[in-house]
Design a protein around this motif. Structure first.
Motif, PDB file in Angstrom:
ATOM      1  N   PHE A 102      45.584  38.490  40.822  1.00 43.20           N
ATOM      2  CA  PHE A 102      44.511  39.534  40.887  1.00 43.20           C
ATOM      3  C   PHE A 102      43.196  39.054  40.484  1.00 43.20           C
ATOM      4  N   ALA A 103      42.138  39.079  41.429  1.00 42.36           N
ATOM      5  CA  ALA A 103      40.865  38.478  41.105  1.00 42.36           C
ATOM      6  C   ALA A 103      40.008  39.406  40.188  1.00 42.36           C
ATOM      7  N   ALA A 104      40.491  39.515  39.040  1.00 43.77           N
ATOM      8  CA  ALA A 104      39.626  40.311  37.823  1.00 43.77           C
ATOM      9  C   ALA A 104      38.230  39.877  37.659  1.00 43.77           C
ATOM     10  N   HIS A 105      38.135  38.434  37.897  1.00 40.68           N
ATOM     11  CA  HIS A 105      36.791  37.794  37.499  1.00 40.68           C
ATOM     12  C   HIS A 105      35.806  38.183  38.507  1.00 40.68           C
ATOM     13  N   LEU A 106      36.380  38.760  39.702  1.00 42.04           N
ATOM     14  CA  LEU A 106      35.409  39.171  40.744  1.00 42.04           C
ATOM     15  C   LEU A 106      35.461  40.674  40.693  1.00 42.04           C
ATOM     16  N   ASN A 107      36.529  41.322  40.369  1.00 37.73           N
ATOM     17  CA  ASN A 107      36.580  42.867  40.137  1.00 37.73           C
ATOM     18  C   ASN A 107      37.171  43.193  38.967  1.00 37.73           C
ATOM     19  N   GLY A 108      36.371  43.531  38.175  1.00 34.91           N
ATOM     20  CA  GLY A 108      37.121  44.096  36.655  1.00 34.91           C
ATOM     21  C   GLY A 108      37.338  45.461  36.433  1.00 34.91           C
ATOM     22  N   ASP A 109      37.670  46.372  37.748  1.00 33.87           N
ATOM     23  CA  ASP A 109      37.947  47.624  37.581  1.00 33.87           C
ATOM     24  C   ASP A 109      39.323  47.876  37.069  1.00 33.87           C
ATOM     25  N   ARG A 110      39.364  48.309  35.788  1.00 39.47           N
ATOM     26  CA  ARG A 110      40.577  48.237  35.255  1.00 39.47           C
ATOM     27  C   ARG A 110      41.749  49.549  36.022  1.00 39.47           C
ATOM     28  N   GLN A 111      40.963  50.287  36.594  1.00 39.12           N
ATOM     29  CA  GLN A 111      41.987  51.334  37.155  1.00 39.12           C
ATOM     30  C   GLN A 111      42.562  50.614  38.544  1.00 39.12           C
ATOM     31  N   LEU A 112      41.877  49.781  39.253  1.00 37.99           N
ATOM     32  CA  LEU A 112      42.184  49.202  40.196  1.00 37.99           C
ATOM     33  C   LEU A 112      43.317  48.165  39.950  1.00 37.99           C
ATOM     34  N   LEU A 113      42.894  47.443  38.794  1.00 38.95           N
ATOM     35  CA  LEU A 113      43.888  46.405  38.239  1.00 38.95           C
ATOM     36  C   LEU A 113      45.124  47.050  37.970  1.00 38.95           C
ATOM     37  N   GLU A 114      45.182  48.189  37.368  1.00 38.66           N
ATOM     38  CA  GLU A 114      46.757  49.119  37.213  1.00 38.66           C
ATOM     39  C   GLU A 114      47.411  49.379  38.504  1.00 38.66           C
ATOM     40  N   GLN A 115      46.530  49.841  39.516  1.00 35.21           N
ATOM     41  CA  GLN A 115      47.042  50.262  40.603  1.00 35.21           C
ATOM     42  C   GLN A 115      47.631  48.891  41.353  1.00 35.21           C
ATOM     43  N   VAL A 116      47.002  47.883  41.525  1.00 31.82           N
ATOM     44  CA  VAL A 116      47.329  46.928  42.265  1.00 31.82           C
ATOM     45  C   VAL A 116      48.750  46.294  41.549  1.00 31.82           C
ATOM     46  N   LEU A 117      48.574  45.887  40.308  1.00 36.99           N
ATOM     47  CA  LEU A 117      49.580  45.209  39.605  1.00 36.99           C
ATOM     48  C   LEU A 117      50.780  46.225  39.794  1.00 36.99           C
ATOM     49  N   GLY A 118      50.781  47.654  39.632  1.00 38.14           N
ATOM     50  CA  GLY A 118      51.734  48.184  39.887  1.00 38.14           C
ATOM     51  C   GLY A 118      52.580  48.376  41.070  1.00 38.14           C
ATOM     52  N   THR A 119      51.510  48.330  42.212  1.00 36.69           N
ATOM     53  CA  THR A 119      52.285  48.171  43.460  1.00 36.69           C
ATOM     54  C   THR A 119      52.928  47.049  43.807  1.00 36.69           C
ATOM     55  N   TYR A 120      52.341  45.907  43.215  1.00 38.62           N
ATOM     56  CA  TYR A 120      53.025  44.448  43.344  1.00 38.62           C
ATOM     57  C   TYR A 120      54.342  44.637  42.666  1.00 38.62           C
ATOM     58  N   SER A 121      54.196  44.884  41.483  1.00 36.51           N
ATOM     59  CA  SER A 121      55.728  44.791  40.524  1.00 36.51           C
ATOM     60  C   SER A 121      56.627  45.914  41.288  1.00 36.51           C
ATOM     61  N   ARG A 122      56.383  46.821  41.561  1.00 34.80           N
ATOM     62  CA  ARG A 122      57.398  47.852  42.246  1.00 34.80           C
ATOM     63  C   ARG A 122      57.931  47.096  43.688  1.00 34.80           C
ATOM     64  N   LEU A 123      57.024  46.505  44.533  1.00 36.28           N
ATOM     65  CA  LEU A 123      57.460  45.961  45.678  1.00 36.28           C
ATOM     66  C   LEU A 123      58.126  44.654  45.795  1.00 36.28           C
ATOM     67  N   SER A 124      57.994  44.019  44.432  1.00 35.55           N
ATOM     68  CA  SER A 124      58.403  42.571  44.339  1.00 35.55           C
ATOM     69  C   SER A 124      59.433  42.787  43.264  1.00 35.55           C
ATOM     70  N   ASN A 125      60.117  43.571  43.120  1.00 39.51           N
ATOM     71  CA  ASN A 125      61.359  44.003  42.191  1.00 39.51           C
ATOM     72  C   ASN A 125      60.951  43.455  40.786  1.00 39.51           C
ATOM     73  N   GLY A 126      59.655  43.802  40.187  1.00 41.91           N
ATOM     74  CA  GLY A 126      59.502  43.462  38.917  1.00 41.91           C
ATOM     75  C   GLY A 126      58.708  42.119  38.855  1.00 41.91           C
ATOM     76  N   GLN A 127      58.543  41.453  39.702  1.00 44.41           N
ATOM     77  CA  GLN A 127      57.747  40.171  39.495  1.00 44.41           C
ATOM     78  C   GLN A 127      56.385  40.420  39.143  1.00 44.41           C
ATOM     79  N   ARG A 128      55.916  39.762  38.128  1.00 36.80           N
ATOM     80  CA  ARG A 128      54.450  39.976  37.452  1.00 36.80           C
ATOM     81  C   ARG A 128      53.434  39.134  38.141  1.00 36.80           C
ATOM     82  N   ALA A 129      52.106  39.839  38.388  1.00 36.47           N
ATOM     83  CA  ALA A 129      51.150  38.872  38.925  1.00 36.47           C
ATOM     84  C   ALA A 129      50.361  38.115  37.853  1.00 36.47           C
TER      85      ALA A 129
END
Length: 334
Positions: free
Chosen positions: A192-219
Motif C-alpha cells: 500500500f503506497a501510503a507515502h503517496l496517499n496517507g488517508d487512514r480510512q482508505l488504508l484500513e479499507q484496502v488492507l482489510g479487503t486484501y486480508s479478506r481476499l488473500s486468506n489473511g495475508q498481510r500487506a
C-alpha cells in the motif's frame, strides 16, 4: 518491535553532481542498509528527469546484488504499462537465477514520468493489443509461474527463460481496493503506497479487503519518513517539501513534487480540463523514537508487519543520517 524495515531508493541527483556519483551513492546506501539490518532494498523507476538517476531498476538490481551479500533487492516498481510482460518476466527470471532467494519484483501502475516520456516508451505499441493493466499483470504472472509439467511438445511452448530454481517474490504497488483485489486474485503481495496517499480510512479499507481476499495475508506499507536528532531538525528538513496532485477530467491523474512538474504534465499531455491541487505530504517525522512510536501504532492498529521506507531528503549526509538513526533505534529496541 515486531515489524521489518526495508528501503526504497530513487537515486537522487544533488545539484552540481553527476548521475554517476548519485548511482555510486545508491550502491553505498544499499551496502549500508545491509549492515544496518534493513530487509529489502528497492529501486524506483523514473523517466526524463535530471533529479533522479533510476530509469531502469533491473539494471541497478543486477549491479547491487553483485556487491552485497544477503539483503533482498528489487523494484519498487517496474511500470508495467510501458513494457512487454514477457520481457519483464525474462529479466526477473534472469536476476533470480543470478541471486536465488534475493530478488523481489514490484510492479506499479503509474507512468513513472510525464506524458513525453510515456509516449517515447510506448512508441509503436498498439493499445488494443496491449490490453488492460490487469490483463498485463496476469500475463506476467503466468510467465513467472511456468507449468512444472513438461512433455514431448515442450519445445513448442513459450517460457520466460532462464527458469530459476527460486522464483522472484511478487508485489503489486497500489493504494486502492482495486489493487487489493487484483493482488489477492493472483496471489501477489500488496504494497500500500501510503507515502503517496496517507488517508487512514482508505488504508484500513484496502488492507482489510486484501486480508479478506488473500486468506489473511498481510500487506506491506510504504511510508515517507524523515528522522533527525531533534524534532526541530526534522521540521527543518521538510520545511520546503511540497506535493501537487493533477486531476484530469476523463484522464489519468498524477502526483508530482513541484508546481513546475504539474504544469509540464498538463502541457505535455495536452490537457484542457484539469485541476492542480497542492497536497500536504504524507510523512512520519521526528526523532527516531518518535517515528518508531508512529510506526508501532500503525503496526498495532492495522497489523502491518513490514514498512518500506521512502525519504524525501536528497542531501546525502542528512539522508544517510536519517536512515541510520531509524535503523539503529529499531535494532536497539527490538
Amino acid at each position: 518491535m515486531a515489524y521489518r524495515l526495508s528501503l526504497l531508493d530513487k537515486a537522487p541527483v544533488v545539484e552540481g553532481e553527476s548521475p554517476g556519483a548519485a548511482l555510486q551513492r545508491t550502491l553505498q546506501l544499499a551496502q549500508l542498509a545491509e549492515q544496518w539490518g534493513y530487509h529489502r532494498f528497492w529501486l524506483a523507476e523514473h523517466h526524463n528527469t535530471a533529479q533522479l538517476a533510476s530509469p531502469s531498476p533491473e539494471l541497478l538490481i543486477a549491479w547491487i546484488i553483485a556487491q552485497t551479500r544477503h539483503i533482498r533487492v528489487g523494484s519498487g516498481g517496474v511500470m508495467l504499462q510501458h513494457y512487454s510482460p514477457y520481457k519483464v518476466a525474462e529479466n526477473f527470471n534472469l536476476l533470480a537465477s543470478l541471486a536465488p532467494g534475493r530478488i523481489d519484483l514490484g510492479i506499479g501502475k503509474a507512468p513513472g514520468g510525464l506524458p513525453l516520456s510515456t509516449r517515447a516508451l510506448q512508441l509503436g505499441v498498439q493499445p488494443s493489443e496491449k490490453g488492460s493493466f490487469a490483463e498485463q499483470l496476469q500475463l506476467l504472472d503466468s510467465w513467472l509461474k511456468p507449468d512444472s509439467h513438461s512433455g514431448a511438445d515442450d519445445d513448442e511452448r513459450l517460457h520466460a527463460t532462464p527458469l530459476p530454481s527460486r522464483p522472484v517474490n511478487r508485489f503489486l504497488l497500489g493504494a486502492s481496493e482495486e489493487s487489493a483485489r487484483l493482488a489477492a486474485s493472483l496471489g501477489w503481495q500488496l504494497v500500500f503506497a501510503a507515502h503517496l496517499n496517507g488517508d487512514r480510512q482508505l488504508l484500513e479499507q484496502v488492507l482489510g479487503t486484501y486480508s479478506r481476499l488473500s486468506n489473511g495475508q498481510r500487506a506491506l506499507v510504504a511510508v515517507q519518513v524523515v528522522v533527525a536528532d531533534s524534532p526541530a531538525g526534522a521540521d527543518l528538513l521538510v520545511a520546503n517539501l511540497r506535493h501537487y496532485h493533477v486531476a484530469v477530467k476523463n484522464g489519468p491523474g498524477v502526483n508530482v513534487a513541484s508546481l513546475e512538474q504539474a504544469e509540464r504534465y498538463v502541457r505535455q499531455g495536452g490537457y484542457r480540463d484539469y485541476l492542480i491541487e497542492p497536497r500536504t505530504p504524507s510523512l512520519l517525522k521526528g526523532t527516531a523514537a518518535q517515528v518508531h512510536a508512529q510506526l508501532d501504532a500503525l503496526h498495532h492498529n492495522f497489523g502491518i508487519d513490514e514498512f518500506i521506507i521512502d525519504t524525501p531528503i536528497s542531501e546525502p549526509v542528512a539522508r544517510h543520517h536519517s536512515l541510520a538513526l531509524l535503523a539503529t533505534h529499531h535494532l536497539v529496541a527490538a
